[in-house]
Design a protein around this motif. Structure first.
Motif, PDB file in Angstrom:
ATOM      1  N   ASP A  52       0.809  -1.218   0.000  1.00  0.00           N
ATOM      2  CA  ASP A  52       0.000   0.000   0.000  1.00  0.00           C
ATOM      3  C   ASP A  52       0.839   1.262   0.000  1.00  0.00           C
ATOM      4  OD1 ASP A  52      -2.874   0.336   0.157  1.00  0.00           O
ATOM      5  OD2 ASP A  52      -2.780  -1.304   1.608  1.00  0.00           O
ATOM      6  N   CYS A  53       0.256   2.348  -0.548  1.00  0.00           N
ATOM      7  CA  CYS A  53       0.895   3.655  -0.369  1.00  0.00           C
ATOM      8  C   CYS A  53       0.796   4.021   1.102  1.00  0.00           C
ATOM      9  CB  CYS A  53       0.216   4.710  -1.229  1.00  0.00           C
ATOM     10  SG  CYS A  53       0.935   6.338  -0.966  1.00  0.00           S
ATOM     11  N   ALA A  54      -0.425   3.947   1.634  1.00  0.00           N
ATOM     12  CA  ALA A  54      -0.652   4.234   3.058  1.00  0.00           C
ATOM     13  C   ALA A  54      -1.545   3.132   3.610  1.00  0.00           C
ATOM     14  CB  ALA A  54      -1.337   5.588   3.210  1.00  0.00           C
ATOM     15  N   GLY A  66       7.556  -6.422   1.681  1.00  0.00           N
ATOM     16  CA  GLY A  66       6.256  -5.739   1.653  1.00  0.00           C
ATOM     17  C   GLY A  66       6.383  -4.288   2.084  1.00  0.00           C
ATOM     18  N   ARG A  67       5.585  -3.426   1.451  1.00  0.00           N
ATOM     19  CA  ARG A  67       5.321  -2.099   2.027  1.00  0.00           C
ATOM     20  C   ARG A  67       4.155  -2.363   2.968  1.00  0.00           C
ATOM     21  NH1 ARG A  67       5.959   3.192  -1.367  1.00  0.00           N
ATOM     22  NH2 ARG A  67       4.365   3.926   0.063  1.00  0.00           N
ATOM     23  N   MET A  68       4.406  -3.048   4.016  1.00  0.00           N
ATOM     24  CA  MET A  68       3.332  -3.574   4.868  1.00  0.00           C
ATOM     25  C   MET A  68       3.793  -3.605   6.314  1.00  0.00           C
ATOM     26  SD  MET A  68       2.022  -6.994   2.886  1.00  0.00           S
ATOM     27  CE  MET A  68       0.416  -7.283   3.576  1.00  0.00           C
ATOM     28  N   ALA A  95       2.886   6.394   8.024  1.00  0.00           N
ATOM     29  CA  ALA A  95       3.193   7.832   8.114  1.00  0.00           C
ATOM     30  C   ALA A  95       3.513   8.352   6.724  1.00  0.00           C
ATOM     31  CB  ALA A  95       4.380   8.059   9.053  1.00  0.00           C
ATOM     32  N   LYS A  96       2.908   9.475   6.336  1.00  0.00           N
ATOM     33  CA  LYS A  96       3.029   9.959   4.961  1.00  0.00           C
ATOM     34  C   LYS A  96       3.629  11.368   4.909  1.00  0.00           C
ATOM     35  CE  LYS A  96       2.187   8.074   2.009  1.00  0.00           C
ATOM     36  NZ  LYS A  96       3.174   7.102   1.449  1.00  0.00           N
ATOM     37  N   PRO A  97       4.590  11.573   3.991  1.00  0.00           N
ATOM     38  CA  PRO A  97       5.083  12.936   3.759  1.00  0.00           C
ATOM     39  C   PRO A  97       4.061  13.678   2.906  1.00  0.00           C
ATOM     40  CG  PRO A  97       6.119  11.423   2.229  1.00  0.00           C
ATOM     41  CD  PRO A  97       5.196  10.599   3.089  1.00  0.00           C
ATOM     42  N   MET A 157       6.165   4.464  -9.836  1.00  0.00           N
ATOM     43  CA  MET A 157       4.882   5.023  -9.398  1.00  0.00           C
ATOM     44  C   MET A 157       4.971   6.541  -9.158  1.00  0.00           C
ATOM     45  SD  MET A 157       3.419   1.973  -9.217  1.00  0.00           S
ATOM     46  CE  MET A 157       1.808   2.451  -8.743  1.00  0.00           C
ATOM     47  N   HIS A 158       5.934   6.950  -8.306  1.00  0.00           N
ATOM     48  CA  HIS A 158       5.855   8.301  -7.749  1.00  0.00           C
ATOM     49  C   HIS A 158       6.240   9.421  -8.700  1.00  0.00           C
ATOM     50  CE1 HIS A 158       5.314   5.859  -4.171  1.00  0.00           C
ATOM     51  NE2 HIS A 158       4.585   6.885  -3.761  1.00  0.00           N
ATOM     52  N   GLY A 159       6.949   9.106  -9.781  1.00  0.00           N
ATOM     53  CA  GLY A 159       7.265  10.148 -10.761  1.00  0.00           C
ATOM     54  C   GLY A 159       6.190  10.253 -11.840  1.00  0.00           C
ATOM     55  N   THR A 213      -3.980  10.403 -10.144  1.00  0.00           N
ATOM     56  CA  THR A 213      -4.045   9.135 -10.875  1.00  0.00           C
ATOM     57  C   THR A 213      -2.680   8.844 -11.511  1.00  0.00           C
ATOM     58  OG1 THR A 213      -5.316   7.825 -12.457  1.00  0.00           O
ATOM     59  CG2 THR A 213      -4.939  10.124 -13.049  1.00  0.00           C
ATOM     60  N   ARG A 214      -2.542   7.644 -12.031  1.00  0.00           N
ATOM     61  CA  ARG A 214      -1.323   7.264 -12.760  1.00  0.00           C
ATOM     62  C   ARG A 214      -1.754   6.381 -13.918  1.00  0.00           C
ATOM     63  NH1 ARG A 214       1.430   5.519  -7.056  1.00  0.00           N
ATOM     64  NH2 ARG A 214       2.334   7.532  -6.546  1.00  0.00           N
ATOM     65  N   ALA A 215      -1.060   6.494 -15.047  1.00  0.00           N
ATOM     66  CA  ALA A 215      -1.406   5.662 -16.202  1.00  0.00           C
ATOM     67  C   ALA A 215      -0.518   4.423 -16.217  1.00  0.00           C
ATOM     68  CB  ALA A 215      -1.231   6.461 -17.489  1.00  0.00           C
ATOM     69  N   LEU A 225       6.515  -1.153  -5.980  1.00  0.00           N
ATOM     70  CA  LEU A 225       5.161  -0.875  -6.487  1.00  0.00           C
ATOM     71  C   LEU A 225       4.179  -0.517  -5.387  1.00  0.00           C
ATOM     72  CD1 LEU A 225       4.803  -3.964  -8.877  1.00  0.00           C
ATOM     73  CD2 LEU A 225       5.534  -1.645  -9.493  1.00  0.00           C
ATOM     74  N   GLU A 226       3.235   0.361  -5.739  1.00  0.00           N
ATOM     75  CA  GLU A 226       2.089   0.593  -4.864  1.00  0.00           C
ATOM     76  C   GLU A 226       0.918  -0.178  -5.450  1.00  0.00           C
ATOM     77  OE1 GLU A 226       3.206   4.685  -2.636  1.00  0.00           O
ATOM     78  OE2 GLU A 226       1.807   4.875  -4.292  1.00  0.00           O
ATOM     79  N   LEU A 227       0.353  -1.029  -4.614  1.00  0.00           N
ATOM     80  CA  LEU A 227      -0.494  -2.097  -5.111  1.00  0.00           C
ATOM     81  C   LEU A 227      -1.621  -2.359  -4.136  1.00  0.00           C
ATOM     82  CD1 LEU A 227       0.166  -4.145  -7.399  1.00  0.00           C
ATOM     83  CD2 LEU A 227       1.232  -5.553  -5.675  1.00  0.00           C
ATOM     84  N   CYS A 266      -4.034   7.785  -0.013  1.00  0.00           N
ATOM     85  CA  CYS A 266      -2.985   8.701  -0.473  1.00  0.00           C
ATOM     86  C   CYS A 266      -2.810   8.533  -1.991  1.00  0.00           C
ATOM     87  CB  CYS A 266      -1.715   8.424   0.325  1.00  0.00           C
ATOM     88  SG  CYS A 266      -0.536   9.748   0.260  1.00  0.00           S
ATOM     89  N   ASP A 267      -1.773   7.814  -2.420  1.00  0.00           N
ATOM     90  CA  ASP A 267      -1.490   7.729  -3.855  1.00  0.00           C
ATOM     91  C   ASP A 267      -2.268   6.604  -4.538  1.00  0.00           C
ATOM     92  OD1 ASP A 267       0.350   9.771  -3.638  1.00  0.00           O
ATOM     93  OD2 ASP A 267       2.040   8.410  -3.315  1.00  0.00           O
ATOM     94  N   PRO A 268      -2.495   6.757  -5.868  1.00  0.00           N
ATOM     95  CA  PRO A 268      -3.192   5.707  -6.635  1.00  0.00           C
ATOM     96  C   PRO A 268      -2.371   4.424  -6.770  1.00  0.00           C
ATOM     97  CG  PRO A 268      -2.561   7.565  -8.044  1.00  0.00           C
ATOM     98  CD  PRO A 268      -2.142   7.929  -6.666  1.00  0.00           C
TER      99      PRO A 268
HETATM  100 CO    CO Z   1       2.916   6.730  -2.383  1.00  0.00          CO
END
Ligand code: CO
Ligand code: PEP
Length: 453
Positions: A72-74, A111-113, A118-120, A355-357, A368-370, A397-399, A426-428
């Motif tokens: 996850d992003c968050a 994992g991003r788990m 906490a998010k900037p 993802m983030h760029g 959104t992101r394509a 990846l954010e998934l 937060c992010d898509p």
């Molecule tokens: Co993010």
């Protein structure tokens, strides 16, 4: 013996250094109580596990392993429940199988788990109607609900974050050790997202090949070989909230060194990477493997002091560069960065965060992101490393494991847009089908890399 990076270091030292993106807790007594509680609670991970991950990342440095860092992003406290964690783990394991088969090298699953709370943020406040509210900074700091009460930083949230991380990690460990990661489950996974990919002949062939390989191992009669090799899932999150990270930092009795026991790997976010800032000051003293997010505003002059602070001994596996330039900019920045790191002889793992760029705002004002941009940056990352003679070491990846429609595109774009919605705090994120499709595409890149090698 303290190493160069831990000489003159204390876990509280960052407090004397300027640092951004952290809350001023309005209730200091409540903060002290939460901090003291966290200091007494058991570590979430062992130092020995973090060392094991570091040695796997060393392999990735050498091109002998590939890193999948995803989640996850968050994370949200409200999503700390069995089905959500299971579905996310399932898609991560599906991607892991595809990449392991195609890459023919060890896959390092991170994992991003279990701690990504906490998010900037780019702005400190946002307008809701006529009033300006403090922004949401992640469940460990404040609440998503747009009220002043929810948005006021509450230190008790750090303790709640600890327990949600512990519960998530416990379930991840139970699933990965308890047979869920068995390759036999590929057939069951087929019933869901995997199945649809049979329409594409390339993807269908890869699925068939994987199934044949599993059957081969079955025929050999060795059931140990049919669970994803080292399906061990390491944890990671952005080390943003230093009050929490400091409280979770302990001295490892085996080595006498400090480890941040909140996760196996921690990363420094794009906005808090200043070599003379609080986050780098804190991170230089812990011995976990660490990542640095690097993007287009990064000047090459920043590189040397940052690496000197974080990895003065040039220990391989200690440092990963997680690059997030965006599809439009990667070709302008990554080759120079690689050349500079080669000149300095830096031993790092190169991980692509596509993802983030590539974040845009759609007509409705939503982020959104394509899929196409994400794929294009990933391809460019592989091509640039191939041309530079360096190893593309991993993907970040954010998934989501659920049917969200946050990123556009991919072969099932039409389907997902009808049934799903934007649920990210937060992010898509990529949904499961987009994640698996990207894995098939990365599989092709890994295969062509092998041909060149
Ligand atoms: Co993010
Ligand atoms: C993130 O990983 O969610 C994030 C905020 O990334 P970055 O620091 O690269 O912008």
């Amino acid at each position: 013996m303290p190493t160069n990076s831990t000489r003159n270091w204390e876990k509280t030292g960052w407090r004397n250094v300027p640092g951004g993106q952290m809350p001023d807790w309005p209730d200091r007594q409540k903060f002290a109580a939460a901090y003291e509680r966290l200091c007494r609670l058991p570590p979430l991970v062992f130092a020995g596990e973090a060392r094991r991950l570091k040695s796997l990342l060393h392999e990735a440095c050498l091109g002998k392993a590939f890193v999948l860092q995803a989640g996850d992003c968050a994370e949200l406290f409200s999503r700390c429940h069995g089905p959500y964690i299971r579905d996310l783990l399932k898609v991560i394991l599906q991607i892991a199988v595809i990449l392991t088969y195609a890459g023919e090298k060890r896959l390092v699953n991170i994992g991003r788990m279990a701690g990504q709370y906490a998010k900037p943020r780019s702005n400190s406040h946002e307008k809701t109607g006529d009033i300006a509210l403090p922004v949401y900074r992640g469940d460990m700091i404040n609440g998503l609900e747009p009220t002043l009460e929810a948005r006021t930083p509450d230190p008790a949230r750090m303790v709640e974050g600890y327990f949600c991380s512990a519960a998530t990690l416990n379930l991840v460990r139970a699933f990965t050790n308890g047979g869920f990661a068995s390759l036999d489950n590929i057939n069951a996974w087929n019933l869901t997202s995997f199945g649809k990919f049979h329409q594409n002949p390339d993807y269908e062939k890869l699925c068939c090949d994987i199934r044949k390989a599993v059957n081969f191992f079955h025929a050999l009669g060795n059931s140990n070989l049919t669970s994803i090799q080292d399906s061990y899932m390491y944890t990671s999150h952005e080390a943003l909230l230093l009050d929490y990270e400091e409280a979770m930092t302990r001295i490892d009795t085996t080595t006498g060194e400090h480890y941040d026991t909140s996760a196996h790997m921690l990363w420094i976010g794009y906005r808090t990477r200043q070599a003379d800032g609080a986050h780098v000051e804190f991170m230089r003293g812990i011995r976990n493997p660490i990542g640095i997010k690097i993007g287009p505003d990064f000047s090459l002059d920043e590189l040397k002091p940052l690496v000197e602070a974080l990895n003065p001994e040039n220990e391989p596996g200690r440092l990963s560069f997680i690059t997030r330039f965006g599809n439009q900019k990667i070709a302008d920045f990554l080759p120079e960065l690689i050349e500079a790191s080669k000149r300095e002889g830096m031993r790092v793992v190169w991980i692509c965060d596509p993802m983030h760029g590539n974040t845009k705002t759609d007509a409705g004002g939503r982020k959104t992101r394509a899929f196409e941009d994400i794929l294009a940056e990933t391809r460019a990352f592989f091509q640039i490393h191939q041309a530079s003679g360096t190893h593309p070491g991993g993907i970040h990846l954010e998934l989501s494991g659920t049917q969200v429609a946050e990123c556009t595109g991919g072969i099932f774009a039409g389907d997902s847009a009808q049934s799903a919605s934007f649920q990210s705090a937060c992010d898509p994120r990529l949904n499961a089908e987009q994640g698996v499709e990207l894995a098939f595409e990365i599989a092709k890149l890994l295969k062509s890399e092998q041909i060149v090698l």
